[in-house]
Design a protein around this motif. Structure first.
Motif, PDB file in Angstrom:
ATOM      1  N   UNK A 190      -2.568   4.364 -34.324  1.00 44.78           N
ATOM      2  CA  UNK A 190      -2.874   3.150 -34.666  1.00 44.78           C
ATOM      3  C   UNK A 190      -2.684   2.569 -36.036  1.00 44.78           C
ATOM      4  N   UNK A 191      -2.546   3.555 -36.935  1.00 41.50           N
ATOM      5  CA  UNK A 191      -2.088   3.230 -38.439  1.00 41.50           C
ATOM      6  C   UNK A 191      -0.943   3.054 -38.784  1.00 41.50           C
ATOM      7  N   UNK A 192       0.063   3.063 -37.870  1.00 44.41           N
ATOM      8  CA  UNK A 192       1.382   3.133 -37.975  1.00 44.41           C
ATOM      9  C   UNK A 192       1.945   1.959 -37.309  1.00 44.41           C
ATOM     10  N   UNK A 193       2.225   0.736 -37.813  1.00 40.54           N
ATOM     11  CA  UNK A 193       2.676  -0.315 -37.319  1.00 40.54           C
ATOM     12  C   UNK A 193       3.680  -0.377 -36.166  1.00 40.54           C
ATOM     13  N   UNK A 194       3.622  -0.856 -34.915  1.00 46.50           N
ATOM     14  CA  UNK A 194       4.375  -1.246 -33.900  1.00 46.50           C
ATOM     15  C   UNK A 194       4.691   0.190 -33.155  1.00 46.50           C
ATOM     16  N   UNK A 195       3.915   1.108 -33.171  1.00 43.72           N
ATOM     17  CA  UNK A 195       4.149   2.637 -32.344  1.00 43.72           C
ATOM     18  C   UNK A 195       4.013   1.977 -30.810  1.00 43.72           C
ATOM     19  N   UNK A 196       2.833   1.152 -30.363  1.00 41.36           N
ATOM     20  CA  UNK A 196       2.666   0.954 -29.179  1.00 41.36           C
ATOM     21  C   UNK A 196       3.807  -0.047 -28.531  1.00 41.36           C
ATOM     22  N   UNK A 197       4.347  -0.860 -29.582  1.00 41.09           N
ATOM     23  CA  UNK A 197       5.680  -1.442 -28.996  1.00 41.09           C
ATOM     24  C   UNK A 197       6.899  -0.534 -28.678  1.00 41.09           C
ATOM     25  N   UNK A 198       6.912   0.476 -29.485  1.00 36.98           N
ATOM     26  CA  UNK A 198       8.117   1.469 -29.393  1.00 36.98           C
ATOM     27  C   UNK A 198       7.973   2.074 -28.294  1.00 36.98           C
ATOM     28  N   UNK A 199       6.533   2.341 -27.759  1.00 35.36           N
ATOM     29  CA  UNK A 199       6.313   2.974 -26.377  1.00 35.36           C
ATOM     30  C   UNK A 199       6.732   2.277 -25.247  1.00 35.36           C
ATOM     31  N   UNK A 200       6.491   0.929 -25.440  1.00 34.21           N
ATOM     32  CA  UNK A 200       7.194   0.229 -24.106  1.00 34.21           C
ATOM     33  C   UNK A 200       8.491   0.181 -24.074  1.00 34.21           C
ATOM     34  N   UNK A 201       9.212   0.404 -25.140  1.00 34.92           N
ATOM     35  CA  UNK A 201      10.670   0.522 -25.083  1.00 34.92           C
ATOM     36  C   UNK A 201      11.081   1.935 -24.679  1.00 34.92           C
ATOM     37  N   UNK A 202      10.284   2.964 -24.876  1.00 35.10           N
ATOM     38  CA  UNK A 202      10.261   4.413 -24.285  1.00 35.10           C
ATOM     39  C   UNK A 202       9.829   4.307 -22.802  1.00 35.10           C
ATOM     40  N   UNK A 203       9.255   3.689 -22.410  1.00 33.91           N
ATOM     41  CA  UNK A 203       8.664   3.508 -20.836  1.00 33.91           C
ATOM     42  C   UNK A 203      10.166   2.927 -20.327  1.00 33.91           C
ATOM     43  N   UNK A 204      11.046   2.073 -20.982  1.00 38.42           N
ATOM     44  CA  UNK A 204      12.062   1.216 -20.127  1.00 38.42           C
ATOM     45  C   UNK A 204      13.105   2.569 -20.282  1.00 38.42           C
ATOM     46  N   UNK A 205      13.234   3.420 -21.116  1.00 36.65           N
ATOM     47  CA  UNK A 205      14.257   4.713 -20.958  1.00 36.65           C
ATOM     48  C   UNK A 205      14.069   5.381 -19.856  1.00 36.65           C
ATOM     49  N   UNK A 206      12.729   6.092 -19.504  1.00 32.15           N
ATOM     50  CA  UNK A 206      12.213   6.720 -18.474  1.00 32.15           C
ATOM     51  C   UNK A 206      12.637   5.674 -17.015  1.00 32.15           C
ATOM     52  N   UNK A 207      12.224   4.744 -17.236  1.00 32.00           N
ATOM     53  CA  UNK A 207      12.294   3.947 -16.030  1.00 32.00           C
ATOM     54  C   UNK A 207      13.658   3.546 -15.720  1.00 32.00           C
ATOM     55  N   UNK A 208      14.659   3.531 -16.530  1.00 33.59           N
ATOM     56  CA  UNK A 208      15.968   3.465 -16.341  1.00 33.59           C
ATOM     57  C   UNK A 208      16.563   4.604 -15.566  1.00 33.59           C
ATOM     58  N   UNK A 209      15.853   6.014 -15.919  1.00 31.90           N
ATOM     59  CA  UNK A 209      16.475   7.112 -15.505  1.00 31.90           C
ATOM     60  C   UNK A 209      16.043   7.264 -13.944  1.00 31.90           C
ATOM     61  N   UNK A 210      14.779   6.911 -13.674  1.00 29.13           N
ATOM     62  CA  UNK A 210      14.473   6.999 -12.225  1.00 29.13           C
ATOM     63  C   UNK A 210      13.531   5.668 -11.882  1.00 29.13           C
ATOM     64  N   UNK A 211      14.565   4.807 -11.712  1.00 22.78           N
ATOM     65  CA  UNK A 211      14.194   3.466 -11.213  1.00 22.78           C
ATOM     66  C   UNK A 211      13.284   3.230  -9.909  1.00 22.78           C
ATOM     67  N   UNK A 212      13.490   4.252  -9.065  1.00 20.13           N
ATOM     68  CA  UNK A 212      12.832   4.165  -7.757  1.00 20.13           C
ATOM     69  C   UNK A 212      11.222   4.556  -8.092  1.00 20.13           C
ATOM     70  N   UNK A 213      10.992   5.468  -9.044  1.00 19.63           N
ATOM     71  CA  UNK A 213       9.671   6.234  -9.442  1.00 19.63           C
ATOM     72  C   UNK A 213       9.130   5.444 -10.621  1.00 19.63           C
ATOM     73  N   UNK A 214       8.580   4.202 -10.755  1.00 17.42           N
ATOM     74  CA  UNK A 214       8.079   3.652 -12.013  1.00 17.42           C
ATOM     75  C   UNK A 214       6.873   4.184 -12.357  1.00 17.42           C
ATOM     76  N   UNK A 215       5.913   4.556 -11.525  1.00 17.49           N
ATOM     77  CA  UNK A 215       4.691   5.278 -11.833  1.00 17.49           C
ATOM     78  C   UNK A 215       5.036   6.387 -12.625  1.00 17.49           C
ATOM     79  N   UNK A 216       5.710   7.325 -12.073  1.00 12.14           N
ATOM     80  CA  UNK A 216       6.242   8.540 -12.547  1.00 12.14           C
ATOM     81  C   UNK A 216       6.876   8.483 -14.012  1.00 12.14           C
TER      82      UNK A 216
END
Length: 267
Positions: A190-216
């Motif tokens: 939490x002391x490094x700005x925008x890591x949570x925002x970066x995580x949102x983008x990383x979720x997008x990378x995994x979701x693009x890989x298995x779009x049929x399994x957003x939970x996983x």
């Protein structure tokens, strides 16, 4: 963890796919978000202008939308990208940063929620407020623990047919039926700005890989962040040294090592 593939297998698959992720994110987050995706093995594109955001969404594997530094000229681009992703059946992820702070932010998030995000990623206060519950957030910072938002997140997931991820001291993800907690990370994050925002983008990378399994996909992104954050935190002397160590950990970790070090539990 009851998934069709382990988090490590999804990491390997994501790197092999090298998905193109459209990251409509805030001004503070662009650099770290791009570096996180590159280190993890995805391809970021910071394309947000109204004139091209919808068109670009047609070639991206996923769209992520973060309202952190919100301005009226950027809302149209968010709308165009989300609509295009929805029409094409591509996953799109909403990060409703401090949406409770002003009427402008509330109105924008209400509109975006109507465009049916595949995944919603926020801190506990943001998710509690989005579900209409009491919260203790101040600005972009959460005043609530992640697991205190569990019931709100589950209700929100069922109401909108979305996967909801809540990040904080302990991360968890739910689709309204299944809920998984992910432990790890570092107090330095939490002391490094925008890591949570970066995580949102990383979720997008995994979701693009298995779009049929957003939970996983969401669980794998959270697990990767938690394991790499914990590894970087063991070596870092403070937030300044944490960030490059974290990027190095994202780049060097393999699927088997991720699976060996993650700590998850069904709720």
């Amino acid at each position: 963890m009851s998934t069709q593939s382990s988090c490590g297998e999804l990491l390997t698959a994501m790197r092999q796919a090298n998905p193109l992720v459209q990251c409509i994110t805030n001004d503070v987050a662009m650099n770290i978000a791009a570096n996180v995706l590159l280190a993890a093995g995805a391809s970021p594109a910071m394309v947000s202008a109204e004139e091209e955001a919808g068109e670009f969404a047609l070639i991206a594997g996923a769209v992520t939308i973060n309202i952190g530094t919100l301005w009226s000229g950027g809302v149209a681009g968010m709308r165009e990208a989300a609509n295009a992703a929805r029409r094409e059946g591509k996953p799109w992820i909403l990060d409703p940063v401090a949406h409770y702070a002003t009427s402008f932010r509330r109105d924008v998030v209400n509109e975006l929620m109507g465009l049916k995000p595949t995944i919603i990623r926020g801190n506990a206060s943001e998710i509690l407020a989005l579900a209409g519950e009491e919260f203790r957030g101040q600005g972009v910072d959460s005043g609530d623990s992640a697991l205190s938002a569990r019931s709100a997140a589950e209700a929100l997931a069922r109401r909108h047919a979305s996967v909801v991820a809540v990040t904080g001291d302990v991360d968890f993800v739910t689709d309204g039926d299944r809920s998984l907690a992910i432990e790890g990370g570092s107090p330095l994050m939490p002391k490094v700005t925008a890591l949570g925002c970066a995580l949102t983008c990383l979720v997008g990378a995994f979701a693009a890989t298995v779009p049929e399994h957003p939970f996983e996909a969401t669980a794998a992104a959270l697990a990767l962040f938690a394991v790499c954050g914990e590894a970087a935190g063991r070596q870092a002397k403070g937030p300044g040294s944490f960030q490059p160590l974290f990027l190095d950990a994202l780049s060097s970790i393999g699927g088997q090592l991720l699976d060996a070090n993650l700590r998850t539990r069904l709720l």
